[in-house]
Design a protein around this motif. Sequence first.
Motif, PDB file in Angstrom:
ATOM      1  N   ALA A   1       0.810  -1.216   0.000  1.00 44.58           N
ATOM      2  CA  ALA A   1       0.000   0.000   0.000  1.00 44.58           C
ATOM      3  C   ALA A   1       0.842   1.264   0.000  1.00 44.58           C
ATOM      4  CB  ALA A   1      -0.926   0.010   1.212  1.00 44.58           C
ATOM      5  N   VAL A   2       0.232   2.332  -0.533  1.00 42.69           N
ATOM      6  CA  VAL A   2       0.734   3.690  -0.355  1.00 42.69           C
ATOM      7  C   VAL A   2      -0.014   4.273   0.835  1.00 42.69           C
ATOM      8  CG1 VAL A   2       0.930   5.984  -1.354  1.00 42.69           C
ATOM      9  CG2 VAL A   2       1.230   3.970  -2.807  1.00 42.69           C
ATOM     10  N   LEU A   3       0.721   4.673   1.862  1.00 41.89           N
ATOM     11  CA  LEU A   3       0.136   5.244   3.063  1.00 41.89           C
ATOM     12  C   LEU A   3       0.240   6.756   3.023  1.00 41.89           C
ATOM     13  CD1 LEU A   3      -0.957   4.985   6.021  1.00 41.89           C
ATOM     14  CD2 LEU A   3       1.443   4.850   6.741  1.00 41.89           C
TER      15      LEU A   3
ATOM     16  N   SER B   1       4.905   0.926  14.944  1.00 41.89           N
ATOM     17  CA  SER B   1       5.747   0.790  13.751  1.00 41.89           C
ATOM     18  C   SER B   1       4.913   0.801  12.478  1.00 41.89           C
ATOM     19  CB  SER B   1       6.569  -0.494  13.834  1.00 41.89           C
ATOM     20  OG  SER B   1       7.430  -0.475  14.959  1.00 41.89           O
ATOM     21  N   VAL B   2       5.574   1.136  11.368  1.00 41.80           N
ATOM     22  CA  VAL B   2       4.907   1.250  10.071  1.00 41.80           C
ATOM     23  C   VAL B   2       5.678   0.425   9.048  1.00 41.80           C
ATOM     24  CG1 VAL B   2       4.230   2.813   8.207  1.00 41.80           C
ATOM     25  CG2 VAL B   2       4.062   3.560  10.601  1.00 41.80           C
ATOM     26  N   PHE B   3       4.964  -0.451   8.322  1.00 38.08           N
ATOM     27  CA  PHE B   3       5.572  -1.298   7.294  1.00 38.08           C
ATOM     28  C   PHE B   3       4.699  -1.227   6.047  1.00 38.08           C
ATOM     29  CE2 PHE B   3       5.934  -3.181  11.537  1.00 38.08           C
ATOM     30  CZ  PHE B   3       7.308  -3.162  11.725  1.00 38.08           C
ATOM     31  N   VAL B   4       5.116  -0.452   5.049  1.00 37.45           N
ATOM     32  CA  VAL B   4       4.265  -0.195   3.887  1.00 37.45           C
ATOM     33  C   VAL B   4       5.084  -0.229   2.597  1.00 37.45           C
ATOM     34  CG1 VAL B   4       2.541   1.147   5.142  1.00 37.45           C
ATOM     35  CG2 VAL B   4       4.542   2.303   4.198  1.00 37.45           C
ATOM     36  N   GLY B   5       4.350  -0.177   1.478  1.00 34.37           N
ATOM     37  CA  GLY B   5       5.019  -0.081   0.193  1.00 34.37           C
ATOM     38  C   GLY B   5       5.689   1.271   0.032  1.00 34.37           C
ATOM     39  N   SER B   6       4.917   2.341   0.164  1.00 35.25           N
ATOM     40  CA  SER B   6       5.451   3.700   0.115  1.00 35.25           C
ATOM     41  C   SER B   6       4.721   4.546   1.140  1.00 35.25           C
ATOM     42  CB  SER B   6       5.279   4.321  -1.275  1.00 35.25           C
ATOM     43  OG  SER B   6       6.025   3.616  -2.241  1.00 35.25           O
ATOM     44  N   PHE B   7       5.400   5.545   1.676  1.00 33.70           N
ATOM     45  CA  PHE B   7       4.798   6.461   2.632  1.00 33.70           C
ATOM     46  C   PHE B   7       4.680   7.803   1.925  1.00 33.70           C
ATOM     47  CE2 PHE B   7       4.751   6.970   7.543  1.00 33.70           C
ATOM     48  CZ  PHE B   7       3.589   7.732   7.470  1.00 33.70           C
ATOM     49  N   GLY B   8       3.503   8.038   1.309  1.00 30.66           N
ATOM     50  CA  GLY B   8       3.240   9.265   0.585  1.00 30.66           C
ATOM     51  C   GLY B   8       3.663   9.216  -0.865  1.00 30.66           C
TER      52      GLY B   8
END
Length: 347
Positions: free
Chosen positions: A269-271, A280-287
């Motif tokens: 996901a894009v967060l 904690s944050v584990f994502v595809g892209s942050f913004g």
Amino acid sequence: MANFAKQRWFFCVLGLASTALPARADLLTNWNVVTTGDLYAASDAQGPVRVGGNLYVQNSFEVAAKQGSPTSSNPSLVVGGDVKTKRNNAETVKVLQGDAVIGGTINGASNDKARIVSTRDGGAVKMDSSVSGIGAADAKELQADSLAFHAMEATKQAIYIPTAQVDTAVFTVLSVNADGNAVFNIDDAKLFNDSNIRGFALDLNGFKFGEGQSVVFNVGGSQIDFHSGLNFDGAFRTSVSNIIWNFYDAKQIDLNRNNFAGALLASEAVLTDANVMAGSVFVGSFGTTYGNGMGAEVQAPMYLGYDPSNPPAKIASASTPEPSSLAMAGLAVMAGVATRARRRRAS
């Protein structure tokens, strides 16, 4: 009791690289922020940060103010791609504990002479092209972790969701699995955009979760949009390091300026966010731009719960006192309401 007709109760009984980098299978418990793609930062992270793509910094960016693993040999900032900043001032990016490892360039330079990235406490800035492939490798690990959480069989829990009045949605832990994990399955992503919900509360009901144990929320849906004004209360405030939200199908998550509590795992996901995240944050892209990336601080404590990629050899069961008399008294009511709700849906 008349109010029960205006509420929905669900009673779930579904059953029980390089020398500078850490080994694989530890992403969930060693990092405060992991992106397999780009990170747009307009605020700070209290723990270590690992970026698979490029790091874009709007003004300044601090990491590891409260290092989650102070005895760890891991670097506190790893960027597989380039560091790009709007400002060219010295110390635009500050690593307050540990080393920084950059796989690409820093504002076009292949060394740290510009001092855009600086370290404290004896740390060093290292240029190492071998980390340039971490994004793809990390994506595979996070995807595997997400699938593993999703495959967990839901344990017996109670979920209260208001429908006819504005109220707090309440998740109550009633049991744990053999590894000491409580698992909630939430199939409706619209839960976060429900105008009748003013926030979320977690009731551990006397259960105590230690390191390597989690309360897992598996949430379906590819587009997750939070409405404004949501609060996280109860154990969401006191047990952050043992809570993980697994958005296993998500491609886009917009937190819409809400605070968020617990680790957020959305491997593809894009967060987008503009408020504080605790966990904690584990994502595809942050913004995708400075305006919708990490707009507020990502805070410690880091996630210390169950890690499917690196499970402990043996986990003692979570402390499980007898459920409270109030909870036991409510089970028959909840089960009856759930049965009536199912019958209404079937009719």
